[in-house]
Write an enzyme that holds these catalytic residues in place. Structure first.
Site, PDB file in Angstrom:
ATOM      1  N   HIS A 241      65.272   8.408 -70.704  1.00 36.63           N
ATOM      2  CA  HIS A 241      64.884   9.825 -70.740  1.00 36.63           C
ATOM      3  C   HIS A 241      65.521  10.552 -69.555  1.00 36.63           C
ATOM      4  O   HIS A 241      66.137  11.605 -69.717  1.00 36.63           O
ATOM      5  CB  HIS A 241      63.362   9.954 -70.712  1.00 36.63           C
ATOM      6  CG  HIS A 241      62.868  11.339 -70.420  1.00 36.63           C
ATOM      7  ND1 HIS A 241      63.004  12.382 -71.308  1.00 36.63           N
ATOM      8  CD2 HIS A 241      62.246  11.867 -69.329  1.00 36.63           C
ATOM      9  CE1 HIS A 241      62.484  13.478 -70.780  1.00 36.63           C
ATOM     10  NE2 HIS A 241      62.026  13.206 -69.569  1.00 36.63           N
TER      11      HIS A 241
ATOM     12  N   ASP B  59      91.793  32.009 -69.112  1.00 34.50           N
ATOM     13  CA  ASP B  59      91.234  30.713 -69.490  1.00 34.50           C
ATOM     14  C   ASP B  59      90.895  29.972 -68.206  1.00 34.50           C
ATOM     15  O   ASP B  59      91.051  30.516 -67.107  1.00 34.50           O
ATOM     16  CB  ASP B  59      92.239  29.902 -70.330  1.00 34.50           C
ATOM     17  CG  ASP B  59      91.530  28.877 -71.218  1.00 34.50           C
ATOM     18  OD1 ASP B  59      90.764  28.064 -70.684  1.00 34.50           O
ATOM     19  OD2 ASP B  59      91.745  28.909 -72.448  1.00 34.50           O
TER      20      ASP B  59
ATOM     21  N   TRP C  42      65.933   5.451 -63.554  1.00 35.22           N
ATOM     22  CA  TRP C  42      67.266   6.066 -63.498  1.00 35.22           C
ATOM     23  C   TRP C  42      67.880   5.902 -62.110  1.00 35.22           C
ATOM     24  O   TRP C  42      69.094   5.990 -61.952  1.00 35.22           O
ATOM     25  CB  TRP C  42      67.199   7.543 -63.878  1.00 35.22           C
ATOM     26  CG  TRP C  42      66.780   8.479 -62.775  1.00 35.22           C
ATOM     27  CD1 TRP C  42      65.513   8.712 -62.362  1.00 35.22           C
ATOM     28  CD2 TRP C  42      67.634   9.285 -61.950  1.00 35.22           C
ATOM     29  NE1 TRP C  42      65.525   9.617 -61.324  1.00 35.22           N
ATOM     30  CE2 TRP C  42      66.805   9.988 -61.057  1.00 35.22           C
ATOM     31  CE3 TRP C  42      69.021   9.493 -61.882  1.00 35.22           C
ATOM     32  CZ2 TRP C  42      67.313  10.873 -60.094  1.00 35.22           C
ATOM     33  CZ3 TRP C  42      69.494  10.366 -60.920  1.00 35.22           C
ATOM     34  CH2 TRP C  42      68.649  11.048 -60.044  1.00 35.22           C
TER      35      TRP C  42
ATOM     36  N   SER D 240      84.056  12.763 -65.524  1.00 36.90           N
ATOM     37  CA  SER D 240      83.978  14.027 -66.261  1.00 36.90           C
ATOM     38  C   SER D 240      83.499  15.155 -65.350  1.00 36.90           C
ATOM     39  O   SER D 240      84.083  16.242 -65.324  1.00 36.90           O
ATOM     40  CB  SER D 240      83.029  13.854 -67.445  1.00 36.90           C
ATOM     41  OG  SER D 240      82.650  15.103 -67.942  1.00 36.90           O
ATOM     42  N   SER D 241      82.445  14.872 -64.566  1.00 35.55           N
ATOM     43  CA  SER D 241      81.894  15.911 -63.685  1.00 35.55           C
ATOM     44  C   SER D 241      82.899  16.338 -62.628  1.00 35.55           C
ATOM     45  O   SER D 241      83.034  17.524 -62.327  1.00 35.55           O
ATOM     46  CB  SER D 241      80.643  15.403 -62.969  1.00 35.55           C
ATOM     47  OG  SER D 241      79.612  15.242 -63.879  1.00 35.55           O
TER      48      SER D 241
ATOM     49  N   HIS E 244      70.213  13.654 -53.721  1.00 35.02           N
ATOM     50  CA  HIS E 244      69.626  14.935 -53.374  1.00 35.02           C
ATOM     51  C   HIS E 244      70.554  16.118 -53.650  1.00 35.02           C
ATOM     52  O   HIS E 244      70.122  17.085 -54.262  1.00 35.02           O
ATOM     53  CB  HIS E 244      68.985  15.000 -51.991  1.00 35.02           C
ATOM     54  CG  HIS E 244      67.969  16.094 -52.020  1.00 35.02           C
ATOM     55  ND1 HIS E 244      66.730  15.931 -52.570  1.00 35.02           N
ATOM     56  CD2 HIS E 244      68.072  17.397 -51.712  1.00 35.02           C
ATOM     57  CE1 HIS E 244      66.104  17.095 -52.588  1.00 35.02           C
ATOM     58  NE2 HIS E 244      66.889  18.001 -52.071  1.00 35.02           N
TER      59      HIS E 244
ATOM     60  N   GLU F 223      72.581  16.128 -55.931  1.00 32.36           N
ATOM     61  CA  GLU F 223      72.511  16.157 -57.396  1.00 32.36           C
ATOM     62  C   GLU F 223      71.369  17.065 -57.872  1.00 32.36           C
ATOM     63  O   GLU F 223      71.509  17.817 -58.838  1.00 32.36           O
ATOM     64  CB  GLU F 223      72.313  14.729 -57.921  1.00 32.36           C
ATOM     65  CG  GLU F 223      71.916  14.613 -59.386  1.00 32.36           C
ATOM     66  CD  GLU F 223      73.015  15.016 -60.356  1.00 32.36           C
ATOM     67  OE1 GLU F 223      74.185  15.045 -59.924  1.00 32.36           O
ATOM     68  OE2 GLU F 223      72.701  15.289 -61.515  1.00 32.36           O
TER      69      GLU F 223
ATOM     70  N   TYR G  93      70.306  19.650 -56.458  1.00 38.38           N
ATOM     71  CA  TYR G  93      70.721  21.047 -56.322  1.00 38.38           C
ATOM     72  C   TYR G  93      71.856  21.393 -57.271  1.00 38.38           C
ATOM     73  O   TYR G  93      72.006  22.550 -57.651  1.00 38.38           O
ATOM     74  CB  TYR G  93      71.057  21.359 -54.866  1.00 38.38           C
ATOM     75  CG  TYR G  93      69.808  21.295 -54.023  1.00 38.38           C
ATOM     76  CD1 TYR G  93      68.690  22.017 -54.411  1.00 38.38           C
ATOM     77  CD2 TYR G  93      69.707  20.493 -52.908  1.00 38.38           C
ATOM     78  CE1 TYR G  93      67.513  21.941 -53.705  1.00 38.38           C
ATOM     79  CE2 TYR G  93      68.532  20.416 -52.185  1.00 38.38           C
ATOM     80  CZ  TYR G  93      67.434  21.137 -52.597  1.00 38.38           C
ATOM     81  OH  TYR G  93      66.268  21.049 -51.899  1.00 38.38           O
TER      82      TYR G  93
ATOM     83  N   SER H 111      69.942  35.292 -61.284  1.00 46.21           N
ATOM     84  CA  SER H 111      70.410  36.435 -60.498  1.00 46.21           C
ATOM     85  C   SER H 111      71.274  37.388 -61.324  1.00 46.21           C
ATOM     86  O   SER H 111      71.535  38.503 -60.905  1.00 46.21           O
ATOM     87  CB  SER H 111      71.218  35.954 -59.285  1.00 46.21           C
ATOM     88  OG  SER H 111      70.432  35.086 -58.508  1.00 46.21           O
TER      89      SER H 111
ATOM     90  N   HIS I 254      64.086  11.933 -47.636  1.00 47.87           N
ATOM     91  CA  HIS I 254      62.714  12.328 -48.001  1.00 47.87           C
ATOM     92  C   HIS I 254      62.292  11.693 -49.324  1.00 47.87           C
ATOM     93  O   HIS I 254      61.125  11.757 -49.681  1.00 47.87           O
ATOM     94  CB  HIS I 254      62.525  13.856 -47.997  1.00 47.87           C
ATOM     95  CG  HIS I 254      63.258  14.591 -49.077  1.00 47.87           C
ATOM     96  ND1 HIS I 254      63.847  15.806 -48.868  1.00 47.87           N
ATOM     97  CD2 HIS I 254      63.490  14.296 -50.372  1.00 47.87           C
ATOM     98  CE1 HIS I 254      64.405  16.214 -49.997  1.00 47.87           C
ATOM     99  NE2 HIS I 254      64.204  15.320 -50.909  1.00 47.87           N
ATOM    100  N   HIS I 255      63.243  11.088 -50.026  1.00 49.59           N
ATOM    101  CA  HIS I 255      62.873  10.313 -51.213  1.00 49.59           C
ATOM    102  C   HIS I 255      62.400   8.915 -50.817  1.00 49.59           C
ATOM    103  O   HIS I 255      62.037   8.122 -51.668  1.00 49.59           O
ATOM    104  CB  HIS I 255      64.071  10.182 -52.160  1.00 49.59           C
ATOM    105  CG  HIS I 255      64.552  11.492 -52.697  1.00 49.59           C
ATOM    106  ND1 HIS I 255      64.095  12.035 -53.866  1.00 49.59           N
ATOM    107  CD2 HIS I 255      65.438  12.389 -52.195  1.00 49.59           C
ATOM    108  CE1 HIS I 255      64.691  13.201 -54.079  1.00 49.59           C
ATOM    109  NE2 HIS I 255      65.502  13.449 -53.084  1.00 49.59           N
TER     110      HIS I 255
ATOM    111  N   THR J 122      65.256  29.117 -49.919  1.00 47.83           N
ATOM    112  CA  THR J 122      64.686  29.192 -51.266  1.00 47.83           C
ATOM    113  C   THR J 122      63.694  30.349 -51.340  1.00 47.83           C
ATOM    114  O   THR J 122      63.658  31.093 -52.331  1.00 47.83           O
ATOM    115  CB  THR J 122      63.996  27.862 -51.638  1.00 47.83           C
ATOM    116  OG1 THR J 122      64.878  26.798 -51.294  1.00 47.83           O
ATOM    117  CG2 THR J 122      63.688  27.804 -53.105  1.00 47.83           C
TER     118      THR J 122
ATOM    119  N   LYS K 138      65.443  33.602 -51.761  1.00 49.70           N
ATOM    120  CA  LYS K 138      65.863  33.866 -53.139  1.00 49.70           C
ATOM    121  C   LYS K 138      64.714  34.429 -53.965  1.00 49.70           C
ATOM    122  O   LYS K 138      64.865  35.407 -54.693  1.00 49.70           O
ATOM    123  CB  LYS K 138      66.412  32.592 -53.790  1.00 49.70           C
ATOM    124  CG  LYS K 138      67.627  32.036 -53.086  1.00 49.70           C
ATOM    125  CD  LYS K 138      68.441  31.131 -53.970  1.00 49.70           C
ATOM    126  CE  LYS K 138      69.233  31.889 -54.995  1.00 49.70           C
ATOM    127  NZ  LYS K 138      70.343  32.642 -54.432  1.00 49.70           N
TER     128      LYS K 138
ATOM    129  N   ARG L  97      53.476   6.598 -61.002  1.00 48.56           N
ATOM    130  CA  ARG L  97      54.508   6.894 -61.995  1.00 48.56           C
ATOM    131  C   ARG L  97      54.874   5.631 -62.765  1.00 48.56           C
ATOM    132  O   ARG L  97      54.634   4.538 -62.308  1.00 48.56           O
ATOM    133  CB  ARG L  97      55.808   7.278 -61.287  1.00 48.56           C
ATOM    134  CG  ARG L  97      55.898   8.573 -60.693  1.00 48.56           C
ATOM    135  CD  ARG L  97      57.176   8.635 -59.861  1.00 48.56           C
ATOM    136  NE  ARG L  97      58.351   8.812 -60.719  1.00 48.56           N
ATOM    137  CZ  ARG L  97      59.584   8.963 -60.238  1.00 48.56           C
ATOM    138  NH1 ARG L  97      59.788   8.942 -58.935  1.00 48.56           N
ATOM    139  NH2 ARG L  97      60.597   9.141 -61.039  1.00 48.56           N
TER     140      ARG L  97
END
Lengths: 299, 536
Positions: free
Chosen positions: B77, B106, B142, B168-169, B252, B254, B256, B267, B301-302, B327, B330, B449
């Site tokens: 998932h 293009d 994951w 690809s990314s 991390h 990732e 963002y 925006s 922090h993870h 943040t 924003k 979890r």
């Protein structure tokens, strides 16, 4: 509702309301529990959590309040005409500096909490916790400066829960109760017994993969990692049975390796420990008696 | 014009053959469409896995699946939703909109664009095929933490799929940077670009910086598993925690990568429907850049519960808390954009407002999680699950839906059904809160979890959450219906400027946008741009 119906649910909510406003410390998860337990130990992040929660609630009310006022007042359907401004240095400075001040306040609290958590010195006893797929092992290392002789055991999910949790077992998890409290998946065959009012140092390691030792009432969790010895401490204030679970994914039965800590008065603990040491001695003697004849013919 | 005339073999419109048009495409609009269709497909596949999870968690006891299969579902998932749904849909939006927004004909590297899309289906066929193999798919989460992930038999497939996604990314990111930096129409200064373009420019740099780190980490897993290295094997002198440091150094930023383009979309949409320029354009751009910078120094922090030294915990806690400042800027700026506006509430605006509120709730729980002592309780519980679903579902996914409704008229030339769009919105926004809000309570009460079964005390909120889950899942079928209706059946033609308050170059081209746009660079009038006059 799983079963038991509305009546039970109502009484559960009543218990919850009492717990919320009556200030009872939860030792174990209650049905419909909304908030973190205050815990049963000297160190608890509960106050930190509540401060942060209220800070967020207040900021949320201000920000969302402003949004809803804007959505109400500045609608095209009410004839609002768009203004042209798109900048205000004064405002931008305010809402950059104000959060910084709030954060400094929170950081100050959190640093205090971390410092006291990290201090495992002056502990009066040491217990080694080892995580295995999928059970825990507890070894008593020392107590009041004296090393403990060979007291250690495995602790795994008790049998009724284990039978019930099998796929399509058709057994009812509601029926598994100890002292009127549902212990489905939260009970073990042999709990960890510890004294109250004693600073206990845990050294925590992983035997195969990474696990995490977590009893919410003690206020923290700590990963059990192969090759690394982590330490943490607790000082439980009140006797009781405190339940927890493995908190780091460790394979298929990750959800089925609970933790039970039984905190008893010091005298009772010392008695228990002495019995365990005696049993260990007897067992050891029996083992040597068994192994000696077995080895004799070879020798 | 002489230039265009000599090259007009290229300007006849889309190729006629299906294979020619879609498989061999080098057109940014068609490739954008492919990305969006792909990510919507993955959204439903990943959603189906989530339905299995919520069904098993509907009540205590194991009713449907074995625990190992449950772990495969949670793992897949996440991988499918992150790498298959959220990221490609942002790339699809970038493909469609960035050339239109900066006045480019293009993308800068059109053939690479084709390649970077067509790698994705292969990567996901590889990943999903593991579910049908003996031994099953990846089940170690994951995050692929060793030693657990190395116990799985399908890890080589997962790693190869991750490598492909990474390639690809990175190609997509290079293309986006090259397009933005080199192909803007004259007069489209960097500080006049739409915030969406800015957010993607910064995101693309994040991608280039961290995808190779992920590739390195999973390659070390591969060699640990098959070539007897001991990077992460304690018995061989390695360190399981090292993997977590490398993984989250990728992980991390990732996070963002999945939210900065969302900031850009919101925006664009809020000023359109508030009919007022965005408040503090420069602050918005600067806030995105600061968040991107901070994302590199907060990874641990993870890992507050892995037993880091106290100094490290304090550093990562402070750095993480700092993110709340940009943040917050924003969020305050979005609210100020609405203040004094003349608002209407079409579906894209509704999703954007829901984004601001619900993403902020995810931000609040994020601030709480940043406090290391409290995280000792929150970590690896449903509180975390609630947190990241608020920022990724009501954050990233809602922004993508807002973008789809906002630009569908431009893409298809037709207006979608506003009634059904609003039904989709209200159904989604109510159900998603029924789904995820109770998970805060579950986590605080002590539910970990990634467990397939739980104590009876957690029963009621899990049941409520599951009901919300099925409802939210079903609501997305409405979305599919609205999109199909809009593209193929809607009779209501969209104007070139599909929304009354819409500004920006993309609204100066016809609806639907022709196969080729801006063959000749447009003449830029600052008043026509959403952010043309930033000095005010």
């Amino acid at each position: 509702m799983t079963s038991g119906g509305i009546g039970r649910s109502v009484s559960a909510w009543a218990a919850l309301a009492f717990a919320l406003f009556g200030g009872t410390a939860w030792a174990n998860p209650e049905p419909n529990q909304l908030n973190m337990t205050k815990g049963a130990a000297e160190w608890s992040p509960y106050a930190m959590h509540m401060v942060a929660l209220w800070v967020c609630v207040v900021i949320g009310i201000v920000v969302f309040g402003a949004m809803f006022i804007a959505m109400f007042r500045f609608r095209k359907s009410r004839g609002a005409v768009a203004e042209k401004w798109s900048h205000s240095t004064k405002l931008e400075v305010v809402w950059t500096v104000l959060p910084v001040i709030i954060l400094i306040f929170l950081a100050h609290l959190a640093t205090g909490g971390l410092t006291s958590f990290a201090d495992t010195t002056k502990s009066e006893m040491t217990i080694k916790v080892t995580g295995f797929q999928w059970k825990w092992r507890y070894d008593y290392v020392d107590y009041k400066g004296k090393s403990v002789d060979q007291v250690g055991f495995m602790s795994k999910l008790e049998e009724t829960s284990d039978r019930t949790r099998q796929l399509k077992s058709n057994l009812d998890p509601d029926k598994i109760k100890v002292d009127g409290y549902n212990t489905y998946l939260l009970d073990v065959d042999k709990p960890l017994v510890v004294p109250v009012g004693t600073k206990i140092r845990f050294v925590i390691v992983g035997g195969d993969v990474i696990h995490s030792w977590w009893v919410p009432a003690l206020g923290w969790k700590m990963d059990a990692i192969p090759g690394i010895v982590n330490s943490a401490w607790t000082n439980i204030k009140e006797p009781g049975v405190y339940r927890g679970q493995c908190a780091e994914l460790c394979g298929q039965d990750h959800g089925f390796m609970p933790i039970v800590v039984k905190a008893v008065p010091k005298a009772e603990f010392e008695q228990w420990l002495a019995t365990q040491e005696d049993e260990a001695k007897i067992q050891k003697a029996a083992q040597t008696a068994q192994t000696v004849p077995a080895q004799a013919p070879q020798g | 014009m002489a230039h265009a005339a000599t090259h007009d073999h290229d300007h006849h419109g889309a190729p006629k053959g299906f294979f020619q048009r879609w498989v061999m495409s080098t057109n940014h609009k068609d490739i954008g469409t492919l990305y969006l269709i792909f990510s919507l497909t993955m959204f439903f596949i990943g959603g189906a896995f989530a339905m299995v999870i919520r069904a098993e968690l509907f009540k205590p006891g194991m009713q449907l699946v074995q625990p190992y299969f449950f772990n495969e579902m949670t793992t897949m998932h996440a991988l499918v939703m992150i790498f298959g749904a959220i990221m490609p849909s942002f790339v699809g939006l970038a493909n469609w909109m960035i050339p239109l927004m900066v006045g480019a004909p293009d993308m800068a590297l059109p053939r690479m664009n084709n390649l970077s899309f067509w790698i994705m289906p292969f990567a996901f066929i590889l990943l999903l095929s593991t579910l049908f193999m003996p031994g099953g798919g990846p089940a170690g989460g994951w995050t692929m933490y060793p030693p657990l992930s190395l116990q799985g038999e399908s890890i080589a497939y997962t790693i190869f799929a991750v490598h492909l996604m990474g390639i690809s990314s990175i190609m997509g990111a290079i293309n986006i940077i090259a397009t933005i930096l080199n192909m803007r129409a004259p007069g489209m200064d960097l500080l006049k670009m739409p915030v969406f373009v800015w957010s993607w420019l910064i995101t693309a740099f994040l991608l280039i910086a961290v995808m190779p780190v992920l590739a390195g980490a999973v390659t070390m897993l591969l060699t640990d598993k098959y070539f007897h290295t001991n990077f992460f094997n304690a018995a061989g002198g390695g360190d399981p925690v090292l993997f977590q440091h490398i993984f989250w150094f990728f992980g991390h930023p990732e996070v963002y990568i999945m939210i900065l383009p969302a900031f850009g979309i919101i925006s664009e949409i809020i000023p359109t429907f508030a009919r007022k320029p965005i408040f503090g354009y420069r602050a918005m751009v600067f806030a995105i850049a600061s968040i991107a910078f901070l994302s590199f120094i907060v990874w641990a922090h993870h890992m507050f519960a892995v037993g880091l030294p106290m100094g490290a915990e304090i550093f990562f806690m402070y750095a993480t808390m700092l993110i709340a400042v940009p943040t917050g800027v924003k969020v305050f700026n979005w609210v100020s954009t609405m203040w004094g506006g003349s608002m209407t509430f079409e579906t894209p605006m509704l999703f954007s407002i829901a984004f601001v509120i619900l993403f902020t709730i995810g931000g609040f729980s994020g601030l709480m999680l940043a406090l290391a002592p409290a995280d000792f309780q929150y970590h690896d519980t449903y509180f975390v699950v609630a947190h990241f679903h608020y920022v990724l579902v009501t954050g990233a996914a809602f922004s993508i839906m807002a973008a789809a409704y906002y630009w569908l008229p431009k893409w298809s030339g037709n207006m979608y059904s506003e009634t059904w769009g609003k039904i989709h919105f209200w159904s989604s926004v109510i159900s998603v809160n029924v789904l995820f809000f109770p998970q805060h309570f579950l986590g605080l009460a002590g539910m970990p979890r990634r467990i397939p079964d739980y104590n009876v005390a957690f029963a009621n909120f899990n049941m409520i959450s599951s009901i919300g889950g099925f409802w939210f899942g079903a609501s997305q079928l409405i979305f599919l219906g609205v999109v199909i209706h809009c593209v193929f059946f809607s009779k209501k033609k969209a104007a070139d400027r599909s929304w009354e308050g819409a500004k920006g170059l993309e609204w100066t081209v016809p609806s639907p946008a022709p196969f080729h746009t801006f063959d000749v660079p447009p003449v830029i009038h600052d008043d026509e741009l959403a952010h043309g006059n930033t000095e005010h």
